[in-house]
Scaffold this motif. Sequence first.
Motif, PDB file in Angstrom:
ATOM      1  N   ARG A 191      48.935  10.855 -25.629  1.00 32.03           N
ATOM      2  CA  ARG A 191      48.857   9.444 -25.209  1.00 32.03           C
ATOM      3  C   ARG A 191      47.994   8.647 -26.177  1.00 32.03           C
ATOM      4  NH1 ARG A 191      48.236  11.892 -20.302  1.00 32.03           N
ATOM      5  NH2 ARG A 191      46.060  11.273 -20.064  1.00 32.03           N
ATOM      6  N   GLU A 192      46.920   9.276 -26.658  1.00 29.69           N
ATOM      7  CA  GLU A 192      46.082   8.587 -27.649  1.00 29.69           C
ATOM      8  C   GLU A 192      46.907   8.264 -28.894  1.00 29.69           C
ATOM      9  OE1 GLU A 192      42.517  10.878 -28.428  1.00 29.69           O
ATOM     10  OE2 GLU A 192      41.984  10.903 -26.296  1.00 29.69           O
ATOM     11  N   GLU A 193      47.704   9.234 -29.335  1.00 31.72           N
ATOM     12  CA  GLU A 193      48.531   9.004 -30.530  1.00 31.72           C
ATOM     13  C   GLU A 193      49.556   7.902 -30.278  1.00 31.72           C
ATOM     14  OE1 GLU A 193      48.596  13.643 -31.926  1.00 31.72           O
ATOM     15  OE2 GLU A 193      50.367  12.443 -32.365  1.00 31.72           O
ATOM     16  N   ILE A 194      50.183   7.955 -29.117  1.00 33.82           N
ATOM     17  CA  ILE A 194      51.214   6.954 -28.791  1.00 33.82           C
ATOM     18  C   ILE A 194      50.591   5.557 -28.735  1.00 33.82           C
ATOM     19  CG2 ILE A 194      52.841   6.164 -27.015  1.00 33.82           C
ATOM     20  CD1 ILE A 194      53.254   9.151 -26.285  1.00 33.82           C
ATOM     21  N   LEU A 195      49.416   5.465 -28.083  1.00 31.32           N
ATOM     22  CA  LEU A 195      48.752   4.156 -27.986  1.00 31.32           C
ATOM     23  C   LEU A 195      48.409   3.627 -29.381  1.00 31.32           C
ATOM     24  CD1 LEU A 195      46.436   4.897 -24.915  1.00 31.32           C
ATOM     25  CD2 LEU A 195      48.200   3.115 -25.004  1.00 31.32           C
ATOM     26  N   LYS A 196      47.923   4.519 -30.251  1.00 34.11           N
ATOM     27  CA  LYS A 196      47.588   4.092 -31.621  1.00 34.11           C
ATOM     28  C   LYS A 196      48.828   3.582 -32.337  1.00 34.11           C
ATOM     29  CE  LYS A 196      43.626   7.038 -32.447  1.00 34.11           C
ATOM     30  NZ  LYS A 196      43.367   8.437 -32.781  1.00 34.11           N
ATOM     31  N   ILE A 197      49.920   4.310 -32.190  1.00 33.66           N
ATOM     32  CA  ILE A 197      51.175   3.903 -32.845  1.00 33.66           C
ATOM     33  C   ILE A 197      51.627   2.547 -32.315  1.00 33.66           C
ATOM     34  CG2 ILE A 197      53.656   4.423 -32.978  1.00 33.66           C
ATOM     35  CD1 ILE A 197      52.810   7.451 -32.991  1.00 33.66           C
ATOM     36  N   LEU A 199      49.931   0.221 -30.766  1.00 37.55           N
ATOM     37  CA  LEU A 199      49.009  -0.910 -30.937  1.00 37.55           C
ATOM     38  C   LEU A 199      48.778  -1.236 -32.412  1.00 37.55           C
ATOM     39  CD1 LEU A 199      46.353  -0.118 -28.170  1.00 37.55           C
ATOM     40  CD2 LEU A 199      47.917  -2.071 -28.203  1.00 37.55           C
ATOM     41  N   ALA A 200      49.337  -0.397 -33.280  1.00 37.68           N
ATOM     42  CA  ALA A 200      49.009  -0.497 -34.716  1.00 37.68           C
ATOM     43  C   ALA A 200      49.253  -1.891 -35.280  1.00 37.68           C
ATOM     44  CB  ALA A 200      49.793   0.539 -35.499  1.00 37.68           C
ATOM     45  N   GLU A 201      50.320  -2.536 -34.862  1.00 37.72           N
ATOM     46  CA  GLU A 201      50.620  -3.834 -35.471  1.00 37.72           C
ATOM     47  C   GLU A 201      50.362  -4.999 -34.526  1.00 37.72           C
ATOM     48  OE1 GLU A 201      54.465  -3.062 -37.193  1.00 37.72           O
ATOM     49  OE2 GLU A 201      53.430  -1.686 -38.557  1.00 37.72           O
ATOM     50  N   LYS A 202      49.472  -4.756 -33.561  1.00 36.66           N
ATOM     51  CA  LYS A 202      49.137  -5.837 -32.629  1.00 36.66           C
ATOM     52  C   LYS A 202      47.668  -6.220 -32.808  1.00 36.66           C
ATOM     53  CE  LYS A 202      52.642  -5.131 -29.156  1.00 36.66           C
ATOM     54  NZ  LYS A 202      53.571  -4.844 -30.209  1.00 36.66           N
ATOM     55  N   PRO A 203      47.328  -7.477 -32.517  1.00 37.70           N
ATOM     56  CA  PRO A 203      45.923  -7.866 -32.618  1.00 37.70           C
ATOM     57  C   PRO A 203      45.127  -7.279 -31.456  1.00 37.70           C
ATOM     58  CG  PRO A 203      47.257  -9.699 -31.814  1.00 37.70           C
ATOM     59  CD  PRO A 203      48.204  -8.575 -32.094  1.00 37.70           C
ATOM     60  N   VAL A 204      44.161  -6.413 -31.758  1.00 37.88           N
ATOM     61  CA  VAL A 204      43.335  -5.807 -30.700  1.00 37.88           C
ATOM     62  C   VAL A 204      41.863  -5.923 -31.084  1.00 37.88           C
ATOM     63  CG1 VAL A 204      45.025  -4.155 -29.820  1.00 37.88           C
ATOM     64  CG2 VAL A 204      43.612  -3.534 -31.771  1.00 37.88           C
ATOM     65  N   GLU A 205      41.015  -5.856 -30.054  1.00 40.45           N
ATOM     66  CA  GLU A 205      39.579  -5.961 -30.306  1.00 40.45           C
ATOM     67  C   GLU A 205      38.846  -5.044 -29.343  1.00 40.45           C
ATOM     68  OE1 GLU A 205      37.712 -10.010 -31.393  1.00 40.45           O
ATOM     69  OE2 GLU A 205      37.204  -9.685 -29.296  1.00 40.45           O
ATOM     70  N   ASN A 206      38.013  -4.158 -29.891  1.00 36.53           N
ATOM     71  CA  ASN A 206      37.191  -3.257 -29.064  1.00 36.53           C
ATOM     72  C   ASN A 206      37.999  -2.453 -28.057  1.00 36.53           C
ATOM     73  OD1 ASN A 206      34.854  -4.256 -30.292  1.00 36.53           O
ATOM     74  ND2 ASN A 206      34.764  -5.959 -28.826  1.00 36.53           N
ATOM     75  N   VAL A 207      39.141  -1.976 -28.451  1.00 35.56           N
ATOM     76  CA  VAL A 207      39.919  -1.158 -27.530  1.00 35.56           C
ATOM     77  C   VAL A 207      39.473   0.289 -27.653  1.00 35.56           C
ATOM     78  CG1 VAL A 207      42.202  -0.221 -27.073  1.00 35.56           C
ATOM     79  CG2 VAL A 207      41.922  -2.670 -27.402  1.00 35.56           C
ATOM     80  N   ASP A 208      39.152   0.890 -26.499  1.00 36.25           N
ATOM     81  CA  ASP A 208      38.742   2.295 -26.463  1.00 36.25           C
ATOM     82  C   ASP A 208      39.969   3.145 -26.114  1.00 36.25           C
ATOM     83  OD1 ASP A 208      37.769   4.795 -25.914  1.00 36.25           O
ATOM     84  OD2 ASP A 208      36.106   4.099 -24.651  1.00 36.25           O
ATOM     85  N   ILE A 209      40.633   3.604 -27.152  1.00 33.12           N
ATOM     86  CA  ILE A 209      41.905   4.322 -26.975  1.00 33.12           C
ATOM     87  C   ILE A 209      41.728   5.533 -26.053  1.00 33.12           C
ATOM     88  CG2 ILE A 209      43.639   5.721 -28.184  1.00 33.12           C
ATOM     89  CD1 ILE A 209      44.165   3.042 -29.104  1.00 33.12           C
ATOM     90  N   GLN A 210      40.631   6.252 -26.273  1.00 37.91           N
ATOM     91  CA  GLN A 210      40.407   7.470 -25.487  1.00 37.91           C
ATOM     92  C   GLN A 210      40.334   7.162 -23.994  1.00 37.91           C
ATOM     93  OE1 GLN A 210      36.941   9.468 -26.964  1.00 37.91           O
ATOM     94  NE2 GLN A 210      37.802  11.492 -26.551  1.00 37.91           N
ATOM     95  N   SER A 211      39.621   6.105 -23.662  1.00 32.50           N
ATOM     96  CA  SER A 211      39.462   5.789 -22.243  1.00 32.50           C
ATOM     97  C   SER A 211      40.774   5.255 -21.650  1.00 32.50           C
ATOM     98  CB  SER A 211      38.277   4.832 -22.055  1.00 32.50           C
ATOM     99  OG  SER A 211      38.696   3.611 -21.508  1.00 32.50           O
ATOM    100  N   ILE A 212      41.505   4.480 -22.425  1.00 30.31           N
ATOM    101  CA  ILE A 212      42.805   3.989 -21.937  1.00 30.31           C
ATOM    102  C   ILE A 212      43.749   5.170 -21.712  1.00 30.31           C
ATOM    103  CG2 ILE A 212      44.836   2.575 -22.502  1.00 30.31           C
ATOM    104  CD1 ILE A 212      42.329   0.952 -21.773  1.00 30.31           C
ATOM    105  N   ALA A 213      43.714   6.133 -22.621  1.00 27.00           N
ATOM    106  CA  ALA A 213      44.564   7.318 -22.455  1.00 27.00           C
ATOM    107  C   ALA A 213      44.176   8.086 -21.198  1.00 27.00           C
ATOM    108  CB  ALA A 213      44.468   8.210 -23.691  1.00 27.00           C
TER     109      ALA A 213
END
Length: 267
Positions: A191-197, A199-213
């Motif tokens: 899920r962390e990998e999928i979220l990174k993929i 979100l890669a081309e979207k404007p994000v700020e202070n996103v904690d991928i691990q916690s979202i996963a």
Amino acid sequence: EQMFIDTDLEKPKIAFKDVGGMDAVKEEIALKVIHPMTNPDIYKAFGKKIGGGILLYGPPGCGKTLLARATAGEINANFISVGLNDVLDMWIGSSEKNLHNIFQEARLNAPCVLFFDEVDALGASRSDMRQAAGRFIINQFLDEMDGVKYSNEGVLILGATNCPWYLDAAFRRPGRFDRIIFVQPPDQKAREEILKIQLAEKPVENVDIQSIAKQTQDYSGADLKATIDIAVELKLPESLKQGRVIPITNSDLKNAISKHKATTKEW
Ligand code: ATP
């Protein structure tokens, strides 16, 4: 031979790196279909038969179609995607388009990944009409897949289904769908990998991928995508109002999670 085909022929630009998780599945696809095609001499030297297909099964939205397209992208092959429910409808409507033409198109465009979705459509008992069509098409399918009349060299056959238990056993014989791989819902790391993929081309700020996963257990890749889409919808109006891009934050994503529930549990 005259052909009437409007199957979508595509040359995918995505590759395995665009598919999050699934390391074992990618490995198996590489061994079974990619390496035999890119190194046929080595396989032949060891007396390994080339051919056959892989059937992917698992809950919806976990990336089976994406992975099939990425397989084509990995080896710069063409890609044809066919829904077997559509093939059934074509047969019932005695359309000129049939399975033979679809296989021929793949052969003409080799190297080509020929992807069959909804493979279970052929086994599931529906109306009598669809059952009769199903039997006919199974036989045609097996003929084409065995490649007796026409060689399937350079054609990689992948199938996908949510309900493998409906599948006719004849499909699973050697040289046919002799590998069946479970595509499971993504774990934390996937899920962390999928979220990174995603979100890669979207404007994000202070996103904690691990916690979202962590907060998206049982979410499929498609669920994660839907969640991010909700976060985008939350940010768009504000950005438009202010006339500048306002990035997606961690709390936007948390908010979106509360609005989209996991779907893989229903499977
Ligand atoms: P179905 O059984 O409903 O056909 P599927 O398993 O084929 O589902 P896909 O259509 O491949 O699922 O996935 C839907 C969408 O979800 C993809 O287009 C992609 O945006 C996203 N997605 C799913 N899995 C992944 C993944 N592992 N990595 C990145 N994105 C993913």
